[in-house]
Write an enzyme that holds these catalytic residues in place. Structure first.
Site, PDB file in Angstrom:
ATOM      1  N   GLU A  50       0.843  -1.161  -0.115  1.00  0.00           N
ATOM      2  CA  GLU A  50      -0.051  -0.003  -0.120  1.00  0.00           C
ATOM      3  C   GLU A  50       0.852   1.091  -0.023  1.00  0.00           C
ATOM      4  O   GLU A  50       1.853   1.408   0.980  1.00  0.00           O
ATOM      5  CB  GLU A  50      -0.830   0.005   1.356  1.00  0.00           C
ATOM      6  CG  GLU A  50      -1.954   1.003   1.374  1.00  0.00           C
ATOM      7  CD  GLU A  50      -2.599   1.373   2.902  1.00  0.00           C
ATOM      8  OE1 GLU A  50      -3.811   1.442   2.858  1.00  0.00           O
ATOM      9  OE2 GLU A  50      -1.991   0.990   3.771  1.00  0.00           O
ATOM     10  N   GLU A 110      -8.380  12.179   1.611  1.00  0.00           N
ATOM     11  CA  GLU A 110      -9.083  11.404   2.771  1.00  0.00           C
ATOM     12  C   GLU A 110      -8.724  12.137   4.143  1.00  0.00           C
ATOM     13  O   GLU A 110      -7.806  12.745   4.344  1.00  0.00           O
ATOM     14  CB  GLU A 110      -7.726  10.067   2.997  1.00  0.00           C
ATOM     15  CG  GLU A 110      -8.448   9.133   4.081  1.00  0.00           C
ATOM     16  CD  GLU A 110      -7.359   7.997   4.136  1.00  0.00           C
ATOM     17  OE1 GLU A 110      -7.915   7.168   4.936  1.00  0.00           O
ATOM     18  OE2 GLU A 110      -6.440   7.663   3.394  1.00  0.00           O
TER      19      GLU A 110
END
Length: 335
Positions: free
Chosen positions: A134, A228
């Site tokens: 990730e 985010e």
């Protein structure tokens, strides 16, 4: 980051463009309108052309507006816990550094609001496979606590210079929810030391610099512009956003390795303990305190603002100060 609704679809065709100039992106300030808005639900789907989108929220309100131009979008949240909006390209796992050209993101955005004192990221996000990775390239955030960084990201691997900016590179291991269910995967972060709201990110150059620091990469699954936030209320409004393949490589300095143990800790004068959030609770092999000690008297208990629980978390589950409060299913914090 934990993602339940992400697809691994292959982009039908790779976009070619020479628009890799940061100055051009910073001139794109015209407010966009129209398009389609997804309100208060988790969803993935097709955007303009070959772009894919995702909106994900861990409760309460959030929306994603897809403007009818390239990858431009507006992400808005209102006390939604972990919230993300992202638009970009997906791939069928080619080698991250062998895409037939440089992967370049151009962007310009406005922002307002806060992350509620927890965490936030604005930049590029994606996954790789074999090995499972990730990754983030973070150019900005929604708070005034200074640049993200700390042992919850693993350890600092060095600094790199890409697109005229300096980035600190962090990496560590995490076990938890992922694109493959529950798994152990590597996290890699490039954190820009001076935030910006417009410019170009040569994602391929970050990949190359990570390799020079000794980090192993996998097959690329996606590269998407991301907004985010871990709480609060606000918005990020991309008035210009493209992700293309075929731009020229930016000038980049050789990476600087960092073996200073002080860099494995909070490097913002103690202001970043409360940024130890649900998406980045690394089960760091360098952290010898990650155990299941439930002694409420202290000892190996977590410090104030530290993590004390959550799905996939194997660290201390008691607090030296305050009490352990559940933020969401992946993260509980000493408050």
């Amino acid at each position: 980051m934990l993602r339940k609704l992400v697809t691994g679809a292959l982009a039908a065709a790779l976009l070619l463009s020479g628009q890799s100039n940061a100055q051009n992106a910073c001139q794109q300030t015209q407010q966009l309108s129209g398009g389609r808005t997804i309100n208060n639900k988790n969803e993935t789907g097709n955007g303009n052309g070959n772009y894919k989108y995702e909106i994900w929220r861990d409760g309460n309100g959030g929306s994603l507006t897809l403007y009818p131009k390239d990858a431009a979008f507006k992400a808005s949240w209102n006390n939604s816990g972990d919230f993300l909006g992202r638009v970009g390209l997906t791939f069928n796992k080619p080698a991250a550094t062998n895409l037939g050209g440089d992967l370049i993101a151009n962007y310009n955005y406005k922002k307002s609001g806060s992350d509620g004192g927890t965490y936030s990221y604005i930049g590029i996000y994606g996954w790789m496979d074999n090995p499972q990775i990730e990754y983030y390239v973070v150019d900005d955030w929604m708070h005034n606590r200074g640049a993200p960084g700390g042992s919850y990201m693993g350890s600092q691997k060095g600094t790199i210079t890409v697109d005229g900016g300096t980035y600190k590179v962090w990496s560590g291991q995490r076990t938890g929810a992922s694109k493959w269910g529950t798994s152990t995967f590597t996290q890699i972060f490039s954190i820009r030391t001076s935030p910006r709201q417009c410019g170009s990110i040569n994602v391929s150059e970050h990949f190359r610099q990570w390799q020079k620091l000794g980090l192993r990469l996998g097959g690329l699954m996606e590269a998407q512009l991301l907004a985010e936030s871990g709480g609060g209320s606000g918005y990020v409004d991309f008035t210009y956003a493209t992700i293309t393949i075929g731009g020229s490589s930016s000038n980049a300095s050789a990476p600087s390795n960092n073996n200073n143990n002080n860099n494995n800790n909070n490097d913002n004068n103690g202001n970043w303990n409360n940024w130890n959030n649900n998406n980045n609770n690394n089960n760091n092999n360098n952290n010898n305190n990650n155990n299941n000690n439930n002694n409420q008297g202290g000892g190996n208990c977590a410090a104030i603002w530290g993590q004390c629980g959550g799905s996939g978390y194997n660290g201390p589950k008691c607090c030296k100060q305050g009490s352990c409060k559940q933020i969401n299913q992946w993260y509980s914090q000493c408050q």
